[in-house]
Scaffold this active site. Structure first.
Site, mmCIF file in Angstrom:
data_model
loop_
_atom_site.group_PDB
_atom_site.id
_atom_site.type_symbol
_atom_site.label_atom_id
_atom_site.label_comp_id
_atom_site.label_asym_id
_atom_site.label_seq_id
_atom_site.Cartn_x
_atom_site.Cartn_y
_atom_site.Cartn_z
ATOM 1 C CB CYS A 236 5.012 2.172 7.561
ATOM 2 S SG CYS A 236 4.581 3.641 6.614
ATOM 3 C CG LEU A 237 6.675 0.837 1.573
ATOM 4 C CD1 LEU A 237 6.301 1.089 0.118
ATOM 5 C CD2 LEU A 237 7.746 -0.233 1.664
ATOM 6 C CD GLN B 73 3.162 5.570 2.673
ATOM 7 O OE1 GLN B 73 2.121 5.053 2.273
ATOM 8 N NE2 GLN B 73 4.159 4.861 3.183
ATOM 9 C CG HIS C 165 0.270 6.754 5.439
ATOM 10 N ND1 HIS C 165 1.402 7.250 6.036
ATOM 11 C CD2 HIS C 165 0.499 5.428 5.260
ATOM 12 C CE1 HIS C 165 2.268 6.269 6.211
ATOM 13 N NE2 HIS C 165 1.755 5.146 5.759
ATOM 14 N N GLY D 228 0.830 -1.201 0.000
ATOM 15 C CA GLY D 228 0.000 0.000 0.000
ATOM 16 C C GLY D 228 0.857 1.241 0.000
ATOM 17 C CG HIS E 206 -0.677 1.255 7.325
ATOM 18 N ND1 HIS E 206 0.300 0.729 8.156
ATOM 19 C CD2 HIS E 206 -0.035 2.122 6.511
ATOM 20 C CE1 HIS E 206 1.471 1.277 7.847
ATOM 21 N NE2 HIS E 206 1.306 2.109 6.842
ATOM 22 C CD GLU E 207 -1.348 2.562 2.768
ATOM 23 O OE1 GLU E 207 -0.925 3.731 2.667
ATOM 24 O OE2 GLU E 207 -0.585 1.604 2.997
HETATM 25 NI NI NI Z 1 2.585 3.207 5.695
#
Ligand code: NI
Length: 175
Positions: free
Chosen positions: A94-95, A54, A140, A49, A136-137
């Site tokens: 998380c990236l 991000q 963000h 995701g 999660h997204e």
């Molecule tokens: Ni993330």
């Protein structure tokens, strides 16, 4: 105006990750190109995701591909996510917070309503990994990452990595 060429993965504690993202006003070619770029970034980093902030773009948009393939990328524009059911704590990463895997409490299920890349509204019910990814997204685009969400014990356990990310951020700022 979004400069797609300049989009790249952002890391905690970048300010773009800490603010509430703005609604997408029109689903146009720029948004479609942004999604292509976000997909490239997500797959390059083997994520499932990725949200607009991000990629450095403070818009309310995210993509999810539960098996990390291009074919299964689903786009959520101006989404609302409504959690249902009980909570469970599962380890996630998380990236934008590389090197940190920590248990995060989330709802087991959720409902999502959003606009797709053709400008059509849709809704979906999710459970398991997809429900977790959606929450999660959604965090963000509301300006929250797992670095903010993790408990105080986890923050202590990951203090070295969080400190390293802060130092890297400061180095980038002074470049
Ligand atoms: Ni993330």
């Amino acid at each position: 105006m979004i400069d797609i060429e300049k989009c790249r993965i952002t890391h905690y504690p970048a300010s773009v990750l800490a603010g509430r993202a703005q609604p997408v006003e029109k689903v146009d070619d720029t948004i479609r190109r942004l999604v292509e770029k976000m997909t490239d970034i997500m797959l390059e980093h083997k994520g499932i995701g990725l949200a607009g902030p991000q990629a450095g773009v403070p818009l309310r948009i995210f993509i999810i591909s539960p098996d990390s393939t291009r074919e299964n990328v689903k786009v959520y524009i101006n989404p609302t996510v409504t959690p249902t059911g009980g909570l469970e704590a599962i380890e996630e990463g998380c990236l934008s917070v590389p090197g940190v895997y920590t248990k995060i409490r989330r709802y087991k299920k959720c409902k999502v309503a959003a606009t797709d890349l053709d400008g059509n509204e849709f809704s979906q019910e999710a459970e398991g990994l997809l429900a977790r990814a959606l929450q999660h997204e959604y965090d963000h685009i509301e300006g929250t990452t797992i670095a903010n969400k993790m408990g105080s014990v986890a923050k202590i356990a990951h203090r070295k990595q969080l400190k390293k990310l802060k130092e890297q951020h400061e180095e980038r700022e002074t470049e």
